[in-house]
Design an enzyme around this catalytic site. Structure first.
Site, PDB file in Angstrom:
ATOM      1  CD  GLU A   4      72.768  59.068  58.751  1.00 30.39           C
ATOM      2  OE1 GLU A   4      72.174  58.208  59.422  1.00 30.39           O
ATOM      3  OE2 GLU A   4      72.268  59.642  57.762  1.00 30.39           O
ATOM      4  CG  ASP A  62      71.590  66.228  59.760  1.00 30.80           C
ATOM      5  OD1 ASP A  62      71.232  66.943  58.803  1.00 30.80           O
ATOM      6  OD2 ASP A  62      70.954  65.229  60.114  1.00 30.80           O
TER       7      ASP A  62
HETATM    8 ZN   LIG Z   1      70.211  58.937  57.740  1.00 29.79          ZN
HETATM    9 ZN   LIG Z   2      69.479  61.917  57.748  1.00 29.26          ZN
END
Ligand SMILES: [Zn+2]
Ligand SMILES: [Zn+2]
Length: 437
Positions: free
Chosen positions: A166, A95
Site C-alpha cells: 500500500e 502482499d
Molecule cells: Zn490497496
Molecule cells: Zn491491494
C-alpha cells in the site's frame, strides 16, 4: 424442476475431471484449515512495514507446508522455497499489509485491531480494506496443495510474502535486500489481486496492463517577489503556475496517441501568503499515470519540457527555470506478457470452464508495486484478478440497493469463499502449467 436437474447433470458431465479433483481438494482444505486462517488474518490486519504477526504466521504456515522459509527479507518479507527436481524457477507473490481504516463492514469478524501508525506515530484502527488477507490465505492454500502434489510438477517454487504494497515500498525493499541474488531469479513471476468489482470466484485476465504506473512529480516555480500593486517589479509564480497547469493538460489531449491512456493530475498548488504580495515561489504536486513504458516516457519528458519552457516564456533566467523532480516513490506500469496471459487464460478455461474466466479491464488507473519484481531485469509475468463480490450484491446494487463498496472503503467486504479457493485454483493451474513435468 426436472429441466433444471437435467441441465445440472449435463453441466456436471461437461466438467473436466482434473478441475473436479483440484476444486474438491482445495474446498476441503478451505473448510478444514484455510477458513480459520482467513478469519485470523481478517481480524488482525497490520499496517505497511509493521506486519510482524502476519509475517510470523505466514512463515509458520509455509514451513508446516514443507517449504524452506526465510524471514526478514526487505523488512517483514518472507520467502518460502520448495525444490522439486529440475525445472523452471517460478515465483508467486502475495502482499500482506492492511490499511489505517476503521472497519464498518458489519461483518461478524470485522477488525477491531489498533496499531501505532509508523508514519504518524498515532494509534489507529487497522483493516484489511484491500483484501490482502485473501492473497495470503490463498498463498498458504497453494503451498499446501503444491507440496502435497509434487508428482504433478517439476522445478523450484518460490512463494513471496510481500510487505508494504500500500505504500509501494515492499517489493523494492525485497529487491534491495537481494531476493534474486539469495534465492535465484525467477523464470516467471505471478500475482493476483482479489477484486470487489468482479463476481466472486471469477478469474479476470487481461493481455494488457491490469495496473497503471504511477509517478509522483513535484514542480517548484521560482518567481521574483514584489508588491501586489507593482507586478512589473517581480515575476509572479501564481500566473506562471496557472498557465503551467493548463499547458500540462495538452500532454494527454495533444501528445499521446488517443488510444494510449494517460493521466496528468495536478493535485496540489500552493503559493503565496497575503492578498497584496506577489509570492516568490509556487509548488505543484502531480500524479502521473500510464499503462506502458512508452506513455510514461512521453508524459514525464513532456512535463519537464513544458515546465522549463513555460519558465522561459515568462522571462525567467536559465538558472531560475521551474524545477521538476520525479519522486523515487514512482512505480512502473504492471504489464502482462501477452503470450503468457493467453496461455494461462486457455489453461484456466480448459480446467475450470469458460464461464469462470472473464475479461473485465479496469476503468481506473490504480497502481501496484509488483512491477519492481518484474522489470530491471525483465521477468515474464502475469497479474490477474479474482472476483470477490457475490452476484446477489451486484443485482441488489443494480436494483437501486446498497452499492458494492470499493477497495480501501471502511465498508469494503469480499467473501473469502470462493475468493480464496478461486485464488488457489487459478494459481495452482498456472504453476502446474509452467512447471509441467
Ligand atoms: Zn490497496
Ligand atoms: Zn491491494
Amino acid at each position: 424442476m426436472f429441466q433444471r436437474a437435467a441441465l445440472f447433470i449435463l453441466f456436471l458431465a461437461a466438467l473436466p475431471a482434473a478441475a473436479d479433483d483440484l476444486s474438491e481438494s482445495v474446498r476441503k482444505d478451505y473448510d478444514e484449515h484455510l477458513a480459520e486462517l482467513f478469519d485470523y488474518f481478517h481480524r488482525n490486519p497490520e499496517l505497511s512495514t509493521v506486519e510482524f504477526d502476519t509475517a510470523r504466521r505466514m512463515a509458520l504456515e509455509l514451513n508446516l507446508a514443507g517449504f524452506e522459509v526465510t524471514e526478514g527479507v526487505g523488512g517483514t518479507g518472507v520467502v518460502a522455497m520448495l525444490k522439486n527436481g529440475e525445472g523452471p524457477l517460478v515465483m508467486m507473490r502475495a502482499d500482506m499489509d492492511g490499511l489505517p481504516v476503521e472497519e464498518k463492514s458489519g461483518l461478524a469478524n470485522a477488525s477491531r485491531k489498533q496499531q501505532e501508525d509508523p508514519i504518524t506515530g498515532n494509534t489507529v484502527y487497522t483493516m484489511h480494506a484491500c483484501g490482502h488477507d485473501v492473497h495470503i490465505t490463498s498463498l498458504v492454500g497453494t503451498a499446501r496443495h503444491m507440496a502435497a502434489h509434487r508428482d504433478t510438477w517439476r522445478g523450484t517454487l518460490m512463494l513471496v510474502v510481500q510487505p508494504a504494497e500500500e505504500r509501494v515500498l515492499g517489493a523494492q525493499a525485497m529487491r534491495d535486500d537481494g531476493i534474486w541474488e539469495r534465492f535465484g531469479k525467477p523464470d516467471y513471476a505471478l500475482a493476483f489481486h482479489v477484486n470487489s468489482l468482479d463476481v466472486a470466484g471469477k478469474i479476470n485476465i487481461t493481455e494488457g496492463s491490469p495496473f497503471a504506473g504511477a509517478d509522483t512529480v513535484d514542480i517548484v516555480i521560482h518567481g521574483v517577489g514584489a508588491h501586489g500593486a507593482h507586478p512589473y517589479a517581480g515575476k509572479d509564480p501564481i500566473v506562471l503556475g496557472s498557465q503551467l497547469v493548463l499547458a500540462l493538460q495538452t500532454l494527454v489531449a495533444r501528445e499521446l496517441p488517443p488510444r494510449w491512456p494517460g493521466v496528468v493530475t495536478v493535485g496540489s498548488f500552493h503559493s503565496g501568503t497575503k492578498h497584496n504580495i506577489i509570492s516568490d515561489r509556487a509548488h505543484l504536486q502531480l500524479t502521473v499515470r500510464s499503462t506502458t513504458p512508452e506513455t510514461r516516457e512521453i508524459l514525464l519528458t513532456g512535463i519537464r519540457r513544458i515546465a522549463e519552457n513555460m519558465g522561459r516564456v515568462a522571462g525567467l533566467p536559465e538558472d531560475k527555470l521551474p524545477e521538476v523532480t520525479i519522486s523515487t516513490e514512482s512505480v512502473p506500469p504492471t504489464v502482462n506478457s501477452p503470450e503468457l496471459a493467453r496461455r494461462l487464460r486457455a489453461e484456466w478455461i480448459e480446467a475450470l470452464g469458460e464461464d469462470r474466466v472473464i475479461l473485465n479491464p479496469s476503468k481506473g488507473m490504480g497502481a501496484e508495486d509488483f512491477p519492481f519484481f518484474t522489470v530491471d531485469p525483465d521477468i515474464t509475468a502475469v497479474y490477474w484478478q479474482v472476483g470477490g463480490t457475490p452476484q446477489e450484491d451486484f443485482d441488489r446494487a443494480a436494483a437501486g440497493g446498497e452499492p458494492v463498496p470499493s477497495h480501501h472503503s471502511p465498508l469494503f467486504k469480499v467473501v473469502p469463499e470462493p475468493s480464496v479457493t478461486a485464488g488457489i485454483e487459478s494459481t495452482v493451474i498456472a504453476l502446474q502449467s509452467l512447471m509441467a513435468e
